[in-house]
Write an enzyme that holds these catalytic residues in place. Structure first.
Site, short mmCIF file in Angstrom:
data_model
loop_
_atom_site.label_atom_id
_atom_site.label_comp_id
_atom_site.label_asym_id
_atom_site.label_seq_id
_atom_site.Cartn_x
_atom_site.Cartn_y
_atom_site.Cartn_z
N ASP A 1 20.28 -37.36 -23.42
CA ASP A 1 19.49 -37.92 -22.31
C ASP A 1 18.06 -38.09 -22.82
OD1 ASP A 1 18.38 -38.70 -19.94
OD2 ASP A 1 18.67 -36.82 -18.89
N CYS B 1 7.47 -50.85 3.88
CA CYS B 1 6.23 -50.19 3.46
C CYS B 1 5.03 -51.12 3.66
CB CYS B 1 6.33 -49.79 1.99
SG CYS B 1 4.82 -49.09 1.32
N CYS C 1 0.83 -52.16 -4.03
CA CYS C 1 0.63 -50.93 -4.79
C CYS C 1 1.33 -50.93 -6.14
CB CYS C 1 1.05 -49.70 -3.96
SG CYS C 1 2.74 -49.17 -4.23
N TYR D 1 18.19 -33.58 -26.65
CA TYR D 1 17.05 -33.85 -25.77
C TYR D 1 17.24 -33.02 -24.47
CZ TYR D 1 16.85 -38.14 -28.68
OH TYR D 1 16.81 -39.04 -29.72
N GLU E 1 15.82 -29.02 -28.23
CA GLU E 1 14.67 -29.69 -27.60
C GLU E 1 13.43 -29.39 -28.44
OE1 GLU E 1 12.03 -31.58 -25.70
OE2 GLU E 1 14.00 -31.68 -24.75
N CYS F 1 17.64 -44.08 -18.97
CA CYS F 1 16.83 -44.59 -17.86
C CYS F 1 16.28 -45.98 -18.16
CB CYS F 1 15.70 -43.63 -17.51
SG CYS F 1 14.57 -43.29 -18.86
N GLN G 1 14.90 -34.54 -13.24
CA GLN G 1 15.18 -35.83 -12.62
C GLN G 1 14.41 -35.97 -11.31
OE1 GLN G 1 16.82 -38.39 -13.77
NE2 GLN G 1 17.74 -37.48 -15.59
#
Length: 447
Positions: free
Chosen positions: A378, A71, A77, A312, A333, A405, A283
């Site tokens: 999650d 890149c 960036c 979640y 949720e 994550c 995702q």
């Protein structure tokens, strides 16, 4: 501030992908673009006797695993952090990162499976969020990403991580901003119209939903703008304005205004259709969704007699993917729009054994009389909460699968689970190639 220069050797990478070096026995430095085994000259800057920061002034040797970044914007960036490391080594780094953090914060010494990666780690992002600012040098509007640790916006014409369709849409949007004389947001002065671009695309690149995050929703000619956009890029099925007038780093505001066309696009996971809107969580790696969810399903060891809680649950992607293998799915949720989308996703797939509820999942678990065999959670990057984990332990499902994550918050939460649950398997999945981030799936069984 005192400057001192040292010759050092990189001994490893930290959680952020920075090289670790020890100029002396008491000092540890973290350096960008420095790989294990490489030697170099660094400058350290001390303030009041303490290390303030260090920079790599010269790299004298190169690792066998160093590659030339593909890149042209890297590393300025800030979107990617380890593109100078070969992809197989990136996967090993993420495996070791998860293992080290579980040991450090959860006191877990357990085998971590090799990271599941991509054959081609580019063009995987189905969601692009770009700040929009005015370029004073070029005298035109630009979109891009912030330089690491700053609010200096680097204009990016084509990000190699985003989908081909998104890369096609961005320059068209910028040219239309000029044509319709829409102004870019000024962060310090808090004036101007366009704050961010949000582009969502589906896996086969047949549909895109464009959302303009605006400080001022009164955009003259916005319907004609939308028609122009859809004429130039027919894959764009709709334009939405999201209003955010707050002084905040949070990208989206609470109000969405449909302008033209559809407000959702459709994607497919395991043959099931899912609708994606501006506010939907989905995702971001289109190439790895089935790998991630397939791992979660396998770890859950689902049985036809099981009742599953999808905590979640968002728009129900995990719960609905699990629905063929269990007796019943309940998703909980707190975001109203997400629950509405989850119910709609169940309906369009003719799934009868899934129910989705709006509410706080901790409160739900404390109040429900229903018995669950399996819980899949999650949570967002900040992880779960002690209250949630305590409520889940009280409810006592046989199996728990945690999709995370952030391995730091994962490790913190696993330490809280340890009084009642034993970790069985740990599987990293590379949802974010060329970055320090890693997704992890963990299976637990009740002690």
């Amino acid at each position: 501030m005192t400057k001192r220069v040292f010759d050092v050797k990189c001994v490893g990478l930290d959680d952020f992908g920075r090289g670790i070096a020890h100029p002396d026995e008491k000092t540890t430095c973290f350096l960008d673009n420095f790989l294990p085994g490489e030697e170099g000259r660094i400058a350290t800057f001390f303030s009041y006797g303490k290390l303030d920061h260090a920079v790599l002034e010269e790299r004298k040797t190169s690792s066998a695993y160093r590659v030339t970044p593909i890149c042209k914007y890297y590393p300025n960036c800030g979107g990617c952090q380890i593109m100078h490391l070969s992809y197989p080594e990136q996967l090993k780094y993420k495996q070791e990162k998860v293992k080290d953090l579980l040991h450090k914060f959860a006191h877990l010494d357990i085998e971590v499976q090799p990271t599941l990666g991509l054959e081609e780690p580019t063009r995987f992002r189905n969601k692009v969020q770009m700040p929009v600012r005015f370029d004073n040098k070029k005298k035109k509007i630009k979109a891009g990403f912030y330089q690491g640790g700053t609010h200096n916006l680097i204009g990016v014409e084509d990000c190699l991580m985003e989908s081909p369709l998104a890369s096609k849409i961005v320059p068209v949007l910028l040219s239309l901003f000029e044509k319709y004389r829409y102004s870019a947001y000024h962060e310090d002065g808090r004036f101007g119209q366009i704050r961010h671009l949000l582009i969502k695309t589906n896996s086969d690149q047949s549909q895109a939903l464009v959302t303009l995050v605006v400080n001022d929703p009164d955009l003259k000619g916005i319907k004609n703008f939308a028609k122009d956009l859809m004429k130039q890029v027919p894959e764009v099925v709709g334009l939405v304005l999201n209003v955010n007038k707050r002084k905040t780093n949070v990208i989206l505001g609470e109000e969405d205004i449909p302008i033209y066309g559809h407000t959702k696009i459709q994607d497919t996971i395991f043959g099931k259709k899912f609708l994606i809107s501006t506010q939907s969580f989905y995702q971001v790696n289109a190439k790895q969704i089935e790998t991630l969810y397939g791992t979660a399903i396998r770890f859950a060891e689902l049985k036809p007699t099981d009742t599953l809680l999808d905590a979640y649950c968002g728009t129900g992607t995990i719960g609905l993917s699990c629905s063929p293998y269990v007796k019943r799915v309940v998703g909980v949720e707190i975001v109203k729009d997400a629950v509405r989308d989850a119910c709609l996703n169940a309906k369009i797939n003719n799934i009868k054994n899934a129910t989705f509820l709006k509410g706080d999942c901790t409160e739900y678990m404390l109040e429900t009389k229903e018995k669950f065999d399996v819980v899949i959670l999650d949570p967002p990057r900040k992880g779960s909460t002690p209250e949630f984990i305590h409520a889940l332990i009280q409810m006592a499902p046989e199996r728990v699968v945690y999709v995370s994550c952030d391995p730091v918050t994962l490790a913190r939460d696993l330490a809280l689970f340890s009084s009642a649950y034993e970790v069985k398997k740990v599987q990293p999945v590379d949802m974010f190639p060329n970055t320090m981030h890693v997704e992890t799936v963990v299976s637990m069984s009740r002690k």
